[in-house]
Motif scaffolding. Structure first.
Motif, PDB file in Angstrom:
ATOM      1  N   ALA A 260      -7.116 -24.195 -36.458  1.00 27.33           N
ATOM      2  CA  ALA A 260      -7.327 -25.631 -36.698  1.00 27.33           C
ATOM      3  C   ALA A 260      -8.765 -25.917 -37.121  1.00 27.33           C
ATOM      4  O   ALA A 260      -9.052 -26.923 -37.755  1.00 27.33           O
ATOM      5  CB  ALA A 260      -6.977 -26.432 -35.452  1.00 27.33           C
ATOM      6  N   GLY A 261      -9.686 -25.014 -36.751  1.00 26.60           N
ATOM      7  CA  GLY A 261     -11.084 -25.209 -37.162  1.00 26.60           C
ATOM      8  C   GLY A 261     -11.752 -26.373 -36.451  1.00 26.60           C
ATOM      9  O   GLY A 261     -12.666 -27.000 -37.002  1.00 26.60           O
ATOM     10  N   LYS A 262     -11.311 -26.676 -35.254  1.00 20.23           N
ATOM     11  CA  LYS A 262     -11.898 -27.768 -34.458  1.00 20.23           C
ATOM     12  C   LYS A 262     -12.458 -27.177 -33.165  1.00 20.23           C
ATOM     13  O   LYS A 262     -11.979 -26.128 -32.706  1.00 20.23           O
ATOM     14  CB  LYS A 262     -10.807 -28.781 -34.070  1.00 20.23           C
ATOM     15  CG  LYS A 262     -10.120 -29.472 -35.224  1.00 20.23           C
ATOM     16  CD  LYS A 262     -11.006 -30.566 -35.786  1.00 20.23           C
ATOM     17  CE  LYS A 262     -10.360 -31.308 -36.922  1.00 20.23           C
ATOM     18  NZ  LYS A 262      -9.353 -32.250 -36.526  1.00 20.23           N
ATOM     19  N   PRO A 263     -13.421 -27.862 -32.536  1.00 20.90           N
ATOM     20  CA  PRO A 263     -13.885 -27.392 -31.230  1.00 20.90           C
ATOM     21  C   PRO A 263     -12.691 -27.304 -30.270  1.00 20.90           C
ATOM     22  O   PRO A 263     -11.804 -28.168 -30.308  1.00 20.90           O
ATOM     23  CB  PRO A 263     -14.859 -28.473 -30.768  1.00 20.90           C
ATOM     24  CG  PRO A 263     -15.285 -29.159 -32.012  1.00 20.90           C
ATOM     25  CD  PRO A 263     -14.132 -29.074 -32.960  1.00 20.90           C
ATOM     26  N   PHE A 264     -12.670 -26.270 -29.458  1.00 20.85           N
ATOM     27  CA  PHE A 264     -11.528 -26.101 -28.554  1.00 20.85           C
ATOM     28  C   PHE A 264     -11.995 -25.539 -27.215  1.00 20.85           C
ATOM     29  O   PHE A 264     -13.115 -25.034 -27.093  1.00 20.85           O
ATOM     30  CB  PHE A 264     -10.460 -25.212 -29.196  1.00 20.85           C
ATOM     31  CG  PHE A 264     -10.867 -23.783 -29.415  1.00 20.85           C
ATOM     32  CD1 PHE A 264     -11.729 -23.449 -30.453  1.00 20.85           C
ATOM     33  CD2 PHE A 264     -10.404 -22.773 -28.596  1.00 20.85           C
ATOM     34  CE1 PHE A 264     -12.118 -22.133 -30.658  1.00 20.85           C
ATOM     35  CE2 PHE A 264     -10.777 -21.448 -28.793  1.00 20.85           C
ATOM     36  CZ  PHE A 264     -11.640 -21.133 -29.831  1.00 20.85           C
ATOM     37  N   VAL A 265     -11.106 -25.676 -26.229  1.00 20.22           N
ATOM     38  CA  VAL A 265     -11.414 -25.220 -24.874  1.00 20.22           C
ATOM     39  C   VAL A 265     -10.220 -24.395 -24.416  1.00 20.22           C
ATOM     40  O   VAL A 265      -9.087 -24.874 -24.465  1.00 20.22           O
ATOM     41  CB  VAL A 265     -11.592 -26.423 -23.917  1.00 20.22           C
ATOM     42  CG1 VAL A 265     -12.003 -25.943 -22.532  1.00 20.22           C
ATOM     43  CG2 VAL A 265     -12.608 -27.408 -24.473  1.00 20.22           C
ATOM     44  N   PRO A 294     -28.555 -23.685 -27.023  1.00 23.16           N
ATOM     45  CA  PRO A 294     -28.034 -24.830 -26.250  1.00 23.16           C
ATOM     46  C   PRO A 294     -26.531 -25.031 -26.443  1.00 23.16           C
ATOM     47  O   PRO A 294     -25.803 -25.293 -25.496  1.00 23.16           O
ATOM     48  CB  PRO A 294     -28.811 -26.031 -26.804  1.00 23.16           C
ATOM     49  CG  PRO A 294     -29.912 -25.478 -27.613  1.00 23.16           C
ATOM     50  CD  PRO A 294     -29.605 -24.078 -27.967  1.00 23.16           C
ATOM     51  N   GLU A 295     -26.074 -24.859 -27.692  1.00 20.89           N
ATOM     52  CA  GLU A 295     -24.640 -25.064 -27.957  1.00 20.89           C
ATOM     53  C   GLU A 295     -23.812 -23.943 -27.328  1.00 20.89           C
ATOM     54  O   GLU A 295     -22.742 -24.179 -26.782  1.00 20.89           O
ATOM     55  CB  GLU A 295     -24.361 -25.127 -29.465  1.00 20.89           C
ATOM     56  CG  GLU A 295     -24.723 -26.446 -30.099  1.00 20.89           C
ATOM     57  CD  GLU A 295     -26.217 -26.603 -30.367  1.00 20.89           C
ATOM     58  OE1 GLU A 295     -26.940 -25.585 -30.324  1.00 20.89           O
ATOM     59  OE2 GLU A 295     -26.657 -27.743 -30.611  1.00 20.89           O
ATOM     60  N   PHE A 320     -21.083 -30.372 -23.445  1.00 22.38           N
ATOM     61  CA  PHE A 320     -20.111 -29.924 -24.455  1.00 22.38           C
ATOM     62  C   PHE A 320     -19.975 -30.989 -25.545  1.00 22.38           C
ATOM     63  O   PHE A 320     -20.004 -30.689 -26.743  1.00 22.38           O
ATOM     64  CB  PHE A 320     -18.758 -29.659 -23.774  1.00 22.38           C
ATOM     65  CG  PHE A 320     -17.706 -29.098 -24.684  1.00 22.38           C
ATOM     66  CD1 PHE A 320     -17.609 -27.726 -24.899  1.00 22.38           C
ATOM     67  CD2 PHE A 320     -16.796 -29.931 -25.333  1.00 22.38           C
ATOM     68  CE1 PHE A 320     -16.632 -27.207 -25.740  1.00 22.38           C
ATOM     69  CE2 PHE A 320     -15.824 -29.419 -26.178  1.00 22.38           C
ATOM     70  CZ  PHE A 320     -15.746 -28.049 -26.379  1.00 22.38           C
ATOM     71  N   LEU A 321     -19.862 -32.239 -25.110  1.00 25.03           N
ATOM     72  CA  LEU A 321     -19.703 -33.340 -26.062  1.00 25.03           C
ATOM     73  C   LEU A 321     -20.938 -33.469 -26.965  1.00 25.03           C
ATOM     74  O   LEU A 321     -20.822 -33.698 -28.166  1.00 25.03           O
ATOM     75  CB  LEU A 321     -19.455 -34.644 -25.284  1.00 25.03           C
ATOM     76  CG  LEU A 321     -18.896 -35.814 -26.077  1.00 25.03           C
ATOM     77  CD1 LEU A 321     -17.592 -35.458 -26.777  1.00 25.03           C
ATOM     78  CD2 LEU A 321     -18.679 -37.015 -25.156  1.00 25.03           C
ATOM     79  N   SER A 322     -22.111 -33.277 -26.358  1.00 25.46           N
ATOM     80  CA  SER A 322     -23.337 -33.375 -27.173  1.00 25.46           C
ATOM     81  C   SER A 322     -23.399 -32.265 -28.222  1.00 25.46           C
ATOM     82  O   SER A 322     -24.051 -32.427 -29.254  1.00 25.46           O
ATOM     83  CB  SER A 322     -24.591 -33.240 -26.311  1.00 25.46           C
ATOM     84  OG  SER A 322     -24.547 -34.127 -25.257  1.00 25.46           O
ATOM     85  N   ALA A 323     -22.762 -31.139 -27.918  1.00 24.39           N
ATOM     86  CA  ALA A 323     -22.823 -29.998 -28.852  1.00 24.39           C
ATOM     87  C   ALA A 323     -21.754 -30.081 -29.939  1.00 24.39           C
ATOM     88  O   ALA A 323     -21.635 -29.191 -30.779  1.00 24.39           O
ATOM     89  CB  ALA A 323     -22.640 -28.695 -28.064  1.00 24.39           C
ATOM     90  N   ARG A 324     -20.998 -31.183 -29.933  1.00 21.65           N
ATOM     91  CA  ARG A 324     -19.783 -31.234 -30.754  1.00 21.65           C
ATOM     92  C   ARG A 324     -20.013 -30.944 -32.240  1.00 21.65           C
ATOM     93  O   ARG A 324     -19.264 -30.170 -32.849  1.00 21.65           O
ATOM     94  CB  ARG A 324     -19.133 -32.608 -30.585  1.00 21.65           C
ATOM     95  CG  ARG A 324     -17.709 -32.608 -31.012  1.00 21.65           C
ATOM     96  CD  ARG A 324     -17.069 -33.960 -30.800  1.00 21.65           C
ATOM     97  NE  ARG A 324     -16.334 -34.334 -31.989  1.00 21.65           N
ATOM     98  CZ  ARG A 324     -16.193 -35.565 -32.420  1.00 21.65           C
ATOM     99  NH1 ARG A 324     -16.745 -36.562 -31.778  1.00 21.65           N
ATOM    100  NH2 ARG A 324     -15.500 -35.810 -33.508  1.00 21.65           N
ATOM    101  N   ARG A 329     -18.953 -27.066 -36.766  1.00 24.40           N
ATOM    102  CA  ARG A 329     -19.357 -26.150 -37.855  1.00 24.40           C
ATOM    103  C   ARG A 329     -18.940 -24.720 -37.520  1.00 24.40           C
ATOM    104  O   ARG A 329     -18.390 -24.000 -38.329  1.00 24.40           O
ATOM    105  CB  ARG A 329     -20.874 -26.210 -38.068  1.00 24.40           C
ATOM    106  CG  ARG A 329     -21.286 -27.340 -38.994  1.00 24.40           C
ATOM    107  CD  ARG A 329     -22.751 -27.230 -39.375  1.00 24.40           C
ATOM    108  NE  ARG A 329     -23.620 -27.586 -38.271  1.00 24.40           N
ATOM    109  CZ  ARG A 329     -23.959 -28.842 -37.964  1.00 24.40           C
ATOM    110  NH1 ARG A 329     -23.497 -29.843 -38.700  1.00 24.40           N
ATOM    111  NH2 ARG A 329     -24.752 -29.094 -36.952  1.00 24.40           N
ATOM    112  N   ARG A 330     -19.210 -24.331 -36.274  1.00 21.69           N
ATOM    113  CA  ARG A 330     -18.894 -22.962 -35.845  1.00 21.69           C
ATOM    114  C   ARG A 330     -17.387 -22.694 -35.972  1.00 21.69           C
ATOM    115  O   ARG A 330     -16.968 -21.625 -36.412  1.00 21.69           O
ATOM    116  CB  ARG A 330     -19.347 -22.765 -34.387  1.00 21.69           C
ATOM    117  CG  ARG A 330     -18.989 -21.413 -33.793  1.00 21.69           C
ATOM    118  CD  ARG A 330     -19.771 -20.300 -34.464  1.00 21.69           C
ATOM    119  NE  ARG A 330     -19.450 -18.978 -33.981  1.00 21.69           N
ATOM    120  CZ  ARG A 330     -19.195 -17.930 -34.769  1.00 21.69           C
ATOM    121  NH1 ARG A 330     -19.206 -18.055 -36.079  1.00 21.69           N
ATOM    122  NH2 ARG A 330     -18.939 -16.743 -34.257  1.00 21.69           N
TER     123      ARG A 330
END
Ligand code: TRH
Length: 361
Positions: A260-265, A294-295, A320-324, A329-330
């Motif tokens: 999906a290329g989205k941040p995930f947990v 930091p991220e 986590f939210l601040s690193a979004r 990008r990652r």
């Protein structure tokens, strides 16, 4: 097992890909057709034999039917082939044991190792995240489909769920096992500055979600929860694409979140002796390798909290939210890199390799 779809999820995906992209004649043996019908509603749980999406689906019963073995026999997750089936196998079959997914270093050394079962040969095949492993299941054209969906299909997706999602709302999909950190996380979301719509497909976490709201609707503070039906596999992909952050679990949803290329947990499938922590750390080491410190810390801390290390959820979530932005990008770069190593292609190459080795023996 009740509500465990990972094994059938992987098998069904691979079977369809081999049949539809490579034109192979594929027969999938399933001992729990109900689970398959959750992922593919066209599959009829009452039928011992059926054709579904280009695949012959057969019920795996105790008294295993007498059939001629296939040229390529893929045993998944060490499910153990029936004795009667093995008795019919010989030098013309290639037998591959497709293993569980792990980012641990030993996987590279074990990928393609022989695993003899005299008089037959068997070979390990390990999915994985590096070029020295078998790669991951990725259907042809998936990224193009994803990108077209994001361009044109997303409105229709929300409408199909009869949902009107304001643009300033963060959409978070939540597919999880029971989780001791859930209430604290929901508190953090309810009390946070950001409006959050949490999308929960029916499953094991739902009773906990219900008990958080104690029958008083599905919203508190800035948090709103929407309970969704369990989707067929393709539509679940769309949920992952449409959401801003995805909570996933097990093995297959974990991989789909990466595509999906989205941040995930990731909530890893917990094992009694705690070995899942090694697997989690191994993945984090790979994934965080190219994130700035930091991220990387934010991602690592929140994942560890979500997997139950007992630390503060509120703090970990806020980082986590601040690193979004950086995590977004990652996630895209990671997906592109991983897509170079396609499991189905590698598996079929290996099938030929084994056949050629045999011919020279
Ligand atoms: O169901 P899981 O927890 O599976 C687990 C793991 O695979 C684990 O390794 C295994 O040992 C254990 O089962 C027994 O999670 P996983 O792997 O993410 O599989 C879920 C599947 O369900 C996946 O194919 C995606 C699919 N799915 C849908 O099709 N629709 C949905 O709405 C949702 C939420 C999931």
């Amino acid at each position: 097992m009740v509500d465990n779809y990972g094994d059938i999820g992987v098998c069904w995906r691979l079977a369809r890909q081999l049949a539809n992209e490579f034109g192979l004649s594929v027969r999938l043996w399933v001992d729990d057709l109900r689970s398959l019908s959750m992922l593919c509603p066209e599959a009829d749980a009452a039928l011992d034999i059926q054709r579904c999406r280009g695949v012959e689906v057969r019920l795996w019963e105790k008294a295993f039917p007498e059939v001629d073995p296939s040229d390529l026999v893929i045993e998944t997750f060490s499910c153990m082939l029936p004795e009667s089936y093995m008795a019919r196998m010989g030098a013309s079959q290639v037998w591959i044991n497709l293993e569980y997914l792990s980012a641990e270093g030993w996987v590279e050394g074990c990928h393609k190792l022989p695993s003899p079962r005299p008089p037959l040969d068997r070979h390990f095949f390990f999915p994985g995240f590096t070029r020295k492993t078998g790669g991951l299941i990725l259907e042809e054209g998936l990224f193009a489909k994803r990108d077209a969906f994001l361009k044109e299909g997303i409105g229709g997706f929300w409408r199909s769920l009869q949902m009107d999602v304001p643009p300033d709302t963060l959409k978070v999909s939540l597919f999880a096992y029971e989780n001791a950190a859930l209430f604290e996380l929901f508190d953090a979301w309810a009390n946070g500055f950001q409006k959050i719509l949490c999308l929960v497909p029916e499953g094991r976490i739902l009773p906990q979600v219900m008990s958080y709201f104690a029958g008083e609707g599905f919203s508190r503070g800035n948090l709103q929860v929407a309970v969704l039906p369990f989707f067929e596999q393709e539509k679940y992909d769309e949920l992952l694409w449409a959401s801003d952050i995805n909570f996933v679990r097990g093995e297959d949803s974990f991989v789909r979140a990466q595509w999906a290329g989205k941040p995930f947990v990731w909530q890893i499938y917990p094992q009694q002796d705690g070995v899942h922590w090694d697997k989690l750390e191994a993945f984090l080491n790979l994934y965080c390798g190219r994130l700035s410190r930091p991220e990387a810390n934010a991602l690592r801390n929140f994942w560890e909290v979500w997997n139950g290390n007992g630390h503060s959820v509120v703090h970990a979530w806020s980082e986590f939210l601040s690193a979004r932005a950086e995590l977004e990008r990652r996630a895209m770069v990671w997906a592109d890199e991983l897509s170079e190593n396609n499991l189905a292609l590698n598996l079929l190459d290996y099938f030929q390799e084994v056949g050629t080795m045999r011919a020279f023996k």
